[in-house]
Design an enzyme around this catalytic site. Structure first.
Site, mmCIF file in Angstrom:
data_model
loop_
_atom_site.group_PDB
_atom_site.id
_atom_site.type_symbol
_atom_site.label_atom_id
_atom_site.label_comp_id
_atom_site.label_asym_id
_atom_site.label_seq_id
_atom_site.Cartn_x
_atom_site.Cartn_y
_atom_site.Cartn_z
ATOM 1 N N GLU A 1 -13.179 -65.122 40.263
ATOM 2 C CA GLU A 1 -12.380 -64.300 40.263
ATOM 3 C C GLU A 1 -11.246 -64.874 41.025
ATOM 4 O O GLU A 1 -9.826 -64.157 40.978
ATOM 5 C CB GLU A 1 -13.439 -63.906 41.638
ATOM 6 N N GLY B 1 -19.324 -62.076 39.178
ATOM 7 C CA GLY B 1 -20.756 -61.101 39.850
ATOM 8 C C GLY B 1 -22.222 -61.244 38.466
ATOM 9 O O GLY B 1 -23.343 -61.273 39.353
ATOM 10 N N ALA C 1 -18.354 -58.445 36.783
ATOM 11 C CA ALA C 1 -18.492 -56.677 37.594
ATOM 12 C C ALA C 1 -17.474 -56.418 36.020
ATOM 13 O O ALA C 1 -16.075 -57.453 35.789
ATOM 14 C CB ALA C 1 -17.962 -56.845 38.477
ATOM 15 N N GLU D 1 -23.349 -64.286 40.745
ATOM 16 C CA GLU D 1 -24.263 -63.853 41.309
ATOM 17 C C GLU D 1 -25.810 -63.182 41.395
ATOM 18 O O GLU D 1 -26.127 -63.619 42.171
ATOM 19 C CB GLU D 1 -22.903 -62.378 42.321
HETATM 20 C C1 HXC Z 1 -14.846 -55.689 30.946
HETATM 21 C C2 HXC Z 1 -15.215 -57.234 29.550
HETATM 22 C C3 HXC Z 1 -15.922 -58.091 30.698
HETATM 23 C C4 HXC Z 1 -15.521 -57.915 32.234
HETATM 24 C C5 HXC Z 1 -15.548 -58.955 28.678
HETATM 25 N N1 HXC Z 1 -15.315 -58.324 28.897
HETATM 26 N N2 HXC Z 1 -15.863 -59.571 29.971
HETATM 27 N N3 HXC Z 1 -14.974 -56.434 30.133
HETATM 28 N N4 HXC Z 1 -14.964 -56.845 32.174
HETATM 29 N N5 HXC Z 1 -16.051 -59.147 33.204
HETATM 30 C C6 HXC Z 1 -15.298 -57.471 27.581
HETATM 31 C C7 HXC Z 1 -13.759 -57.658 26.698
HETATM 32 O O1 HXC Z 1 -12.905 -56.931 27.434
HETATM 33 C C8 HXC Z 1 -14.129 -57.407 25.335
HETATM 34 O O2 HXC Z 1 -13.897 -55.951 25.136
HETATM 35 C C9 HXC Z 1 -15.838 -57.715 25.255
HETATM 36 O O3 HXC Z 1 -16.052 -57.916 26.404
HETATM 37 C C10 HXC Z 1 -15.664 -59.377 24.391
HETATM 38 O O4 HXC Z 1 -15.285 -60.038 25.317
HETATM 39 P P1 HXC Z 1 -13.665 -61.093 24.936
HETATM 40 O O5 HXC Z 1 -13.200 -61.546 25.859
HETATM 41 O O6 HXC Z 1 -13.274 -61.063 23.533
HETATM 42 O O7 HXC Z 1 -15.010 -62.669 24.283
HETATM 43 P P2 HXC Z 1 -15.054 -64.158 24.136
HETATM 44 O O8 HXC Z 1 -13.537 -63.910 24.058
HETATM 45 O O9 HXC Z 1 -16.304 -64.882 23.299
HETATM 46 O O10 HXC Z 1 -14.847 -64.531 25.518
HETATM 47 C C11 HXC Z 1 -15.622 -64.369 26.513
HETATM 48 C C12 HXC Z 1 -15.120 -64.357 28.170
HETATM 49 C C13 HXC Z 1 -13.949 -63.544 28.528
HETATM 50 C C14 HXC Z 1 -14.992 -65.749 28.131
HETATM 51 C C15 HXC Z 1 -16.439 -64.338 29.292
HETATM 52 O O11 HXC Z 1 -14.921 -62.373 27.822
HETATM 53 C C16 HXC Z 1 -13.854 -62.962 30.269
HETATM 54 O O12 HXC Z 1 -13.352 -64.610 30.830
HETATM 55 N N6 HXC Z 1 -14.568 -62.489 30.953
HETATM 56 C C17 HXC Z 1 -14.170 -62.168 32.145
HETATM 57 C C18 HXC Z 1 -15.007 -62.749 32.426
HETATM 58 C C19 HXC Z 1 -14.018 -62.608 34.156
HETATM 59 O O13 HXC Z 1 -13.486 -63.077 34.985
HETATM 60 N N7 HXC Z 1 -15.706 -62.254 34.968
HETATM 61 C C20 HXC Z 1 -15.399 -61.811 36.269
HETATM 62 C C21 HXC Z 1 -14.821 -60.798 36.262
HETATM 63 S S1 HXC Z 1 -14.928 -60.541 38.494
HETATM 64 P P3 HXC Z 1 -13.045 -55.426 24.346
HETATM 65 O O14 HXC Z 1 -12.243 -53.711 24.322
HETATM 66 O O15 HXC Z 1 -10.875 -55.982 24.058
HETATM 67 O O16 HXC Z 1 -13.393 -56.173 22.740
HETATM 68 C C22 HXC Z 1 -16.165 -60.481 39.113
HETATM 69 C C23 HXC Z 1 -16.316 -59.493 40.616
HETATM 70 C C24 HXC Z 1 -17.414 -60.087 41.394
HETATM 71 O O17 HXC Z 1 -17.126 -60.556 38.362
HETATM 72 C C25 HXC Z 1 -17.041 -59.294 42.624
HETATM 73 C C26 HXC Z 1 -17.921 -58.191 42.585
HETATM 74 C C27 HXC Z 1 -19.603 -58.352 42.053
#
Ligand code: HXC
Length: 262
Positions: free
Chosen positions: A135, A112, A68, A115
């Site tokens: 999360e 998400g 998400a 999921e």
């Molecule tokens: C918003 C995101 C994002 C996310 C990545 N980006 N994931 N933006 N929401 N979930 C954005 C980053 O901020 C970044 O933007 C760009 O995408 C590229 O990401 P990087 O981190 O620079 O890439 P990389 O180093 O290759 O790392 C990839 C990654 C990492 C390991 C996937 O991005 C990451 O850990 N993302 C978050 C994963 C996460 O925690 N997901 C769960 C979310 S909570 P900029 O602008 O800096 O270039 C969730 C709740 C669900 O999903 C419950 C209800 C549905």
């Protein structure tokens, strides 16, 4: 049925097959509310299209979806989330669609994104795909069915370990644990595999395919006794379809069935 959207692409790569490609590359396909609105609308368009019989949901080689949208969620308050039913519109996104959906997962499928893949009917992935429910690292928990669907797929102990530590798992592990139906060595093989399966399904009676999806999904909600009774009722109802007569007559006459999808 090809329509243009901002955050996804909807295409018809083979006869009978609709493909939705998540397309928000700069954010690794983070599932923002506008993206989900596009996804919902493309899924319902395919579901009601006469020419589409099976659907593929995919992302890019690098990311199915990184979760998400964290930046959208960061400032959200309880009252906003509660009163707007935040996430509700996508927690049953794929399960309310009657046609089968194949998830083709390459790269990240986190939070998400994981999921969303778990909601699909068949999950295919590359061996190197990166699944997880991270999360907990953000001070929260899965919110789109992960604690329920992942637990049903891998059992309680492993689901607890994954959800409490936020540790990721590979596509190879996903297949070993029964989360994925099949893995592929490369992205190209993954997409070819998903298309092949979608085409196979699209070659069958649409009525039977939808009924098969419905009865298998019931097993996730019902006990075995009620589930078997539900299955038998639906099985009986298919004697009312034209395609059952066509399929069984064709077998007896050693001919290829020509489905009418009625
Ligand atoms: C918003 C995101 C994002 C996310 C990545 N980006 N994931 N933006 N929401 N979930 C954005 C980053 O901020 C970044 O933007 C760009 O995408 C590229 O990401 P990087 O981190 O620079 O890439 P990389 O180093 O290759 O790392 C990839 C990654 C990492 C390991 C996937 O991005 C990451 O850990 N993302 C978050 C994963 C996460 O925690 N997901 C769960 C979310 S909570 P900029 O602008 O800096 O270039 C969730 C709740 C669900 O999903 C419950 C209800 C549905």
């Amino acid at each position: 049925s090809e329509k243009s959207y901002e955050y996804i692409q909807a295409t018809e790569p083979r006869p009978g097959v609709g493909q939705i490609t998540l397309n928000r590359p700069k954010a690794l396909n983070a599932l923002s509310t506008p993206l989900i609105t596009d996804l919902n609308s493309a899924l319902s368009a395919f579901d009601s299209s006469d020419s589409i019989h099976a659907i593929i949901l995919t992302g890019s080689q690098k990311a199915f979806a990184a979760g998400a949208d964290i930046k959208e969620m960061a400032p959200l308050t309880f009252s906003q989330a509660y009163t707007t039913s935040f996430i509700e519109s996508w927690s049953s996104l794929t399960t309310s669609i009657k046609k089968p959906i194949i998830a083709a997962v390459s790269g990240h499928a986190l939070g998400g994104g994981c999921e969303l893949a778990l909601m699909c009917d068949i999950l295919y992935c590359t061996e190197s795909a990166n699944f997880g429910q991270p999360e907990i690292k953000l001070g929260t928990i899965p919110g789109a069915g992960g604690s329920q669907r992942l637990t049903k797929a891998v059992g309680k102990s492993k689901a607890m370990e994954l959800i409490l530590t936020g540790k990721t798992f590979s596509g190879k592990e996903a297949a070993e644990w029964g989360v994925a139906a099949r893995t592929f060595g490369t992205y190209e093989e993954l997409m070819e595999g998903a298309l092949g399966t979608a085409e196979t399904i699209a070659g069958y009676s649409k009525v039977a395919v939808m009924a098969a999806k419905e009865v298998v999904n019931k097993s996730q909600d019902l006990g075995v006794r009620d589930g078997v009774e539900f299955e038998r009722r639906v099985f009986h109802s298919l004697f009312g379809s034209g395609d059952q007569k066509i399929g069984m007559t064709a077998f007896a006459e050693k001919k290829k069935p020509e489905w009418t999808h009625k």
